[in-house]
Design a protein around this motif. Structure first.
Motif, PDB file in Angstrom:
ATOM      1  N   ASP A 134      14.892  22.786   2.044  1.00 60.11           N
ATOM      2  CA  ASP A 134      15.507  24.114   2.052  1.00 60.11           C
ATOM      3  C   ASP A 134      14.480  25.181   1.681  1.00 60.11           C
ATOM      4  O   ASP A 134      13.290  24.907   1.514  1.00 60.11           O
ATOM      5  N   ARG A 135      14.947  26.406   1.524  1.00 57.65           N
ATOM      6  CA  ARG A 135      14.053  27.538   1.295  1.00 57.65           C
ATOM      7  C   ARG A 135      13.284  27.432  -0.026  1.00 57.65           C
ATOM      8  O   ARG A 135      12.265  28.083  -0.208  1.00 57.65           O
ATOM      9  N   GLU A 136      13.811  26.639  -0.967  1.00 59.96           N
ATOM     10  CA  GLU A 136      13.175  26.516  -2.278  1.00 59.96           C
ATOM     11  C   GLU A 136      12.391  25.218  -2.416  1.00 59.96           C
ATOM     12  O   GLU A 136      11.941  24.881  -3.507  1.00 59.96           O
ATOM     13  N   GLY A 137      12.285  24.463  -1.327  1.00 62.27           N
ATOM     14  CA  GLY A 137      11.524  23.224  -1.369  1.00 62.27           C
ATOM     15  C   GLY A 137      12.322  22.039  -1.889  1.00 62.27           C
ATOM     16  O   GLY A 137      11.744  21.030  -2.275  1.00 62.27           O
ATOM     17  N   ARG A 138      13.668  22.162  -1.884  1.00 57.83           N
ATOM     18  CA  ARG A 138      14.514  21.035  -2.296  1.00 57.83           C
ATOM     19  C   ARG A 138      14.863  20.207  -1.065  1.00 57.83           C
ATOM     20  O   ARG A 138      15.006  20.741   0.023  1.00 57.83           O
ATOM     21  N   PHE A 139      15.050  18.890  -1.278  1.00 53.57           N
ATOM     22  CA  PHE A 139      15.312  17.990  -0.161  1.00 53.57           C
ATOM     23  C   PHE A 139      16.805  17.864   0.084  1.00 53.57           C
ATOM     24  O   PHE A 139      17.575  17.656  -0.862  1.00 53.57           O
ATOM     25  N   ARG A 140      17.196  18.006   1.346  1.00 58.78           N
ATOM     26  CA  ARG A 140      18.619  18.011   1.687  1.00 58.78           C
ATOM     27  C   ARG A 140      18.913  17.122   2.886  1.00 58.78           C
ATOM     28  O   ARG A 140      18.064  16.921   3.751  1.00 58.78           O
ATOM     29  N   SER A 141      20.146  16.636   2.922  1.00 61.89           N
ATOM     30  CA  SER A 141      20.694  15.962   4.089  1.00 61.89           C
ATOM     31  C   SER A 141      22.204  15.942   3.912  1.00 61.89           C
ATOM     32  O   SER A 141      22.701  15.976   2.780  1.00 61.89           O
ATOM     33  N   ASP A 142      22.920  15.911   5.021  1.00 56.81           N
ATOM     34  CA  ASP A 142      24.387  15.917   4.978  1.00 56.81           C
ATOM     35  C   ASP A 142      24.903  14.927   6.004  1.00 56.81           C
ATOM     36  O   ASP A 142      24.178  14.549   6.934  1.00 56.81           O
ATOM     37  N   PRO A 143      26.175  14.517   5.874  1.00 59.40           N
ATOM     38  CA  PRO A 143      26.761  13.698   6.939  1.00 59.40           C
ATOM     39  C   PRO A 143      26.639  14.436   8.275  1.00 59.40           C
ATOM     40  O   PRO A 143      26.787  15.652   8.334  1.00 59.40           O
ATOM     41  N   ILE A 144      26.334  13.661   9.321  1.00 54.75           N
ATOM     42  CA  ILE A 144      26.089  14.276  10.637  1.00 54.75           C
ATOM     43  C   ILE A 144      27.353  14.979  11.128  1.00 54.75           C
ATOM     44  O   ILE A 144      28.455  14.422  11.082  1.00 54.75           O
ATOM     45  N   VAL A 145      27.184  16.203  11.573  1.00 49.22           N
ATOM     46  CA  VAL A 145      28.266  16.963  12.204  1.00 49.22           C
ATOM     47  C   VAL A 145      27.776  17.330  13.597  1.00 49.22           C
ATOM     48  O   VAL A 145      26.648  17.804  13.763  1.00 49.22           O
ATOM     49  N   VAL A 146      28.581  17.077  14.605  1.00 52.45           N
ATOM     50  CA  VAL A 146      28.187  17.424  15.970  1.00 52.45           C
ATOM     51  C   VAL A 146      27.970  18.934  16.048  1.00 52.45           C
ATOM     52  O   VAL A 146      28.803  19.715  15.550  1.00 52.45           O
ATOM     53  N   MET A 147      26.861  19.338  16.643  1.00 50.35           N
ATOM     54  CA  MET A 147      26.490  20.756  16.662  1.00 50.35           C
ATOM     55  C   MET A 147      27.600  21.629  17.243  1.00 50.35           C
ATOM     56  O   MET A 147      27.825  22.753  16.791  1.00 50.35           O
ATOM     57  N   ALA A 148      28.277  21.125  18.278  1.00 45.26           N
ATOM     58  CA  ALA A 148      29.288  21.939  18.953  1.00 45.26           C
ATOM     59  C   ALA A 148      30.434  22.310  18.021  1.00 45.26           C
ATOM     60  O   ALA A 148      31.136  23.300  18.251  1.00 45.26           O
ATOM     61  N   SER A 149      30.630  21.529  16.963  1.00 45.85           N
ATOM     62  CA  SER A 149      31.743  21.823  16.063  1.00 45.85           C
ATOM     63  C   SER A 149      31.313  22.693  14.884  1.00 45.85           C
ATOM     64  O   SER A 149      32.130  23.044  14.035  1.00 45.85           O
ATOM     65  N   ALA A 193      25.280  12.292  17.579  1.00 45.90           N
ATOM     66  CA  ALA A 193      24.173  13.227  17.357  1.00 45.90           C
ATOM     67  C   ALA A 193      23.109  13.064  18.435  1.00 45.90           C
ATOM     68  O   ALA A 193      22.534  14.046  18.918  1.00 45.90           O
ATOM     69  N   ILE A 194      22.852  11.808  18.850  1.00 48.05           N
ATOM     70  CA  ILE A 194      21.854  11.572  19.905  1.00 48.05           C
ATOM     71  C   ILE A 194      22.344  12.120  21.238  1.00 48.05           C
ATOM     72  O   ILE A 194      21.600  12.760  21.988  1.00 48.05           O
ATOM     73  N   VAL A 195      23.626  11.898  21.527  1.00 47.25           N
ATOM     74  CA  VAL A 195      24.205  12.424  22.774  1.00 47.25           C
ATOM     75  C   VAL A 195      24.076  13.948  22.803  1.00 47.25           C
ATOM     76  O   VAL A 195      23.639  14.544  23.799  1.00 47.25           O
ATOM     77  N   ALA A 196      24.439  14.577  21.672  1.00 46.29           N
ATOM     78  CA  ALA A 196      24.382  16.038  21.616  1.00 46.29           C
ATOM     79  C   ALA A 196      22.945  16.525  21.807  1.00 46.29           C
ATOM     80  O   ALA A 196      22.697  17.505  22.521  1.00 46.29           O
ATOM     81  N   ALA A 197      21.979  15.832  21.190  1.00 44.25           N
ATOM     82  CA  ALA A 197      20.571  16.250  21.318  1.00 44.25           C
ATOM     83  C   ALA A 197      20.089  16.091  22.754  1.00 44.25           C
ATOM     84  O   ALA A 197      19.359  16.951  23.272  1.00 44.25           O
TER      85      ALA A 197
END
Lengths: 127, 361
Positions: free
Chosen positions: B192-207, B299-303
């Motif tokens: 993120d902007r402050e150099g912290r490491f992030r990840s979240d459950p995958i959400v399809v971009m279209a949603s 996520a792969i399909v969307a990409a």
């Protein structure tokens, strides 16, 4: 009959203010406009916007009358050095210049006009 | 004044600076006076392994291999409202100094902190069956001295089988973490902007909700520049995907239990109807469950579909953009309208137009 009003301008080397040069200044020989930084930009659909940057700059155009070769040498030695320039009205400008262009005199008298572009730099004058 | 009205104001002032940080992200000093913004940029590409890079021109020599920097951007509208955005934390790696410049100028490229993890783990790493991937990842980040801000929504998920990454040049700490994240249906690690490491459950971009609305046709509020183009790319874009859960010791399953198949029969020009043929893509994925397999697969399909159409645009400086953004974009001249994923952006710290690549979703 046209009358020329001569007055004085003083150049000092910033690192040694005693190292200075006093020169004649022709009428209207000193202009020092201050300019903002930025641009007007055209966007899609014909919209225009202005994008600016903080701060302003000043470049003084100082015309001096050169009367001998030593004055040219003094000015040339100070190219890209920080100088203090004082105007006849008490204007003090800390800056630097890159070009000294003095035409060779053609007559009996060494009396050439040289115009210097002095770019202002920010200086703290706390004493 | 809202951020939207600030960034789209008719007269804006853009200023930029740099904070010097220690190797543990502790603020040391504002070195903005040593930055030449006109020749400095921040780039973020969502498809790269290390997403964020910066190119800075600095009139100061830093402890290049150790110091970190945090560039920032400030925008004010007509001298009234000022908002500041930190633009990530970067490790400086390739300083270049040319002779003859006074004062001395270093042109240096920096990478975001994923680069800290992108080196071989150094020994064999084993994760036991039943272990919690988010706990393992937390330990890896702590050992690296980095800040963990990963969503803990999946803290109850465990590995169904043991997994080992043998000592190897390719088995980096980043790869291990990303494979553990993928196994529980999380997206790849990002900073993120402050150099912290992030990840979240995958959400399809279209949603996802759009974080910004760009309208090239609005003559009063548009922030879109004159130069823009749209490109279509049909090269080998699949329209049928088969994802197979690939866990050691388990046999290939069946559809719905170890296999997940997606067919794009009629949506868009790359569909089976649009191309007149079926183009398959078979991919084996490590997943703790069928749900995690589906999340990764989607996520792969969307990409893959995203890459089939893209738009290159330039916009007024918009530091609101960060990672995996979705925007709406309307442009009658290009004949496009709708939601798009931001695949890449390049922000000029001198206030020049910001370039962006948008991909269809």
């Amino acid at each position: 009959m046209a009358e020329t009003d001569f007055t004085r301008v003083w150049f000092h080397l910033a690192s040694d203010l005693t190292d200075s040069l006093e020169l004649n200044l022709p009428a209207n020989g000193w202009t020092s406009p201050r300019s903002g930084v930025g641009e007007t930009r055209r966007l899609a659909a014909g919209r225009t916007v202005a994008v600016t940057r903080p701060g302003t700059t000043r470049v003084a155009s100082v015309s001096v009358i050169i009367t001998d070769r030593d004055q040219v040498s003094w000015l040339e030695e100070k190219i890209n050095r920080q100088v203090l320039v004082r105007s006849p009205r008490g204007h003090r400008l800390w800056g630097t210049y890159q070009v000294v262009d003095v035409p060779e005199p053609t007559g009996r008298n060494y009396n050439a006009i040289c115009t210097l572009s002095v770019s202002e730099v920010t200086v703290s004058e706390i004493v | 004044m809202t951020v939207v009205s600030l960034i789209s104001a008719p007269v804006t002032e853009v200023s930029a600076g740099v904070d010097l940080l220690t190797s543990t992200n502790v603020f040391v000093e504002d070195i903005s006076a040593d930055l030449k913004p006109d020749s400095s940029t921040i780039v973020r590409n969502m498809a790269n392994k290390v997403h964020g890079t910066c190119d800075l021109s600095l009139q100061r020599e830093l402890n290049w291999g150790k110091d970190r920097v945090r560039p920032w951007v400030e925008i004010s509208a007509d001298g009234e409202t000022t908002t500041r955005w930190n633009m990530g934390v970067y490790a400086m790696v390739t300083p270049t100094r040319e002779a003859g410049e006074t004062p001395a100028l270093w042109r240096v490229q920096g990478y975001d902190l994923l680069t800290v993890l992108d080196s071989p783990y150094g020994s064999t790493y084993s994760a036991a069956a039943g272990s919690v991937p988010l706990t393992l990842i937390a330990a890896l980040l702590t050992a690296a001295g980095e800040t963990n801000a990963i969503s803990q929504a999946g803290i109850a998920l465990t590995l169904p089988a043991a997994k080992t990454w043998p000592i190897d040049q390719d088995n980096t700490t980043l790869l291990i973490i990303n494979e553990l994240l993928a196994a529980i249906g999380y997206g790849p690690l990002w900073c993120d902007r402050e150099g912290r490491f992030r990840s979240d459950p995958i959400v399809v971009m279209a949603s996802k909700s759009a974080m910004w609305a760009y309208d090239a046709d609005d003559e009063f509020t548009t922030t879109v520049g004159m130069d823009r183009s749209v490109e279509a790319d049909f090269f080998n874009t699949p329209n049928r995907w088969v994802f197979i859960r690939d866990d050691a010791g388990e046999s290939v399953g069946a559809e719905g239990s170890g296999i997940y198949t997606v067919s794009n029969t009629s949506t868009g020009p790359t569909s089976q109807a649009g191309r007149g043929r079926t183009i398959n893509k078979i991919e084996r994925l490590q997943a703790t469950s069928q749900a995690a397999l589906i999340a990764q697969g989607n996520a792969i399909v969307a990409a893959d579909i995203r890459g089939a159409a893209s738009i290159a645009i330039s916009v007024q400086t918009n530091p609101e953009h960060w990672h995996d953004d979705v925007v709406t974009y309307v442009d009658a001249q290009l004949g496009v309208s709708g939601k798009w994923a931001v695949a890449e952006w390049r922000l000029d710290l001198g206030g020049a137009l910001m370039s962006m690549k948008l991909e269809s979703i």
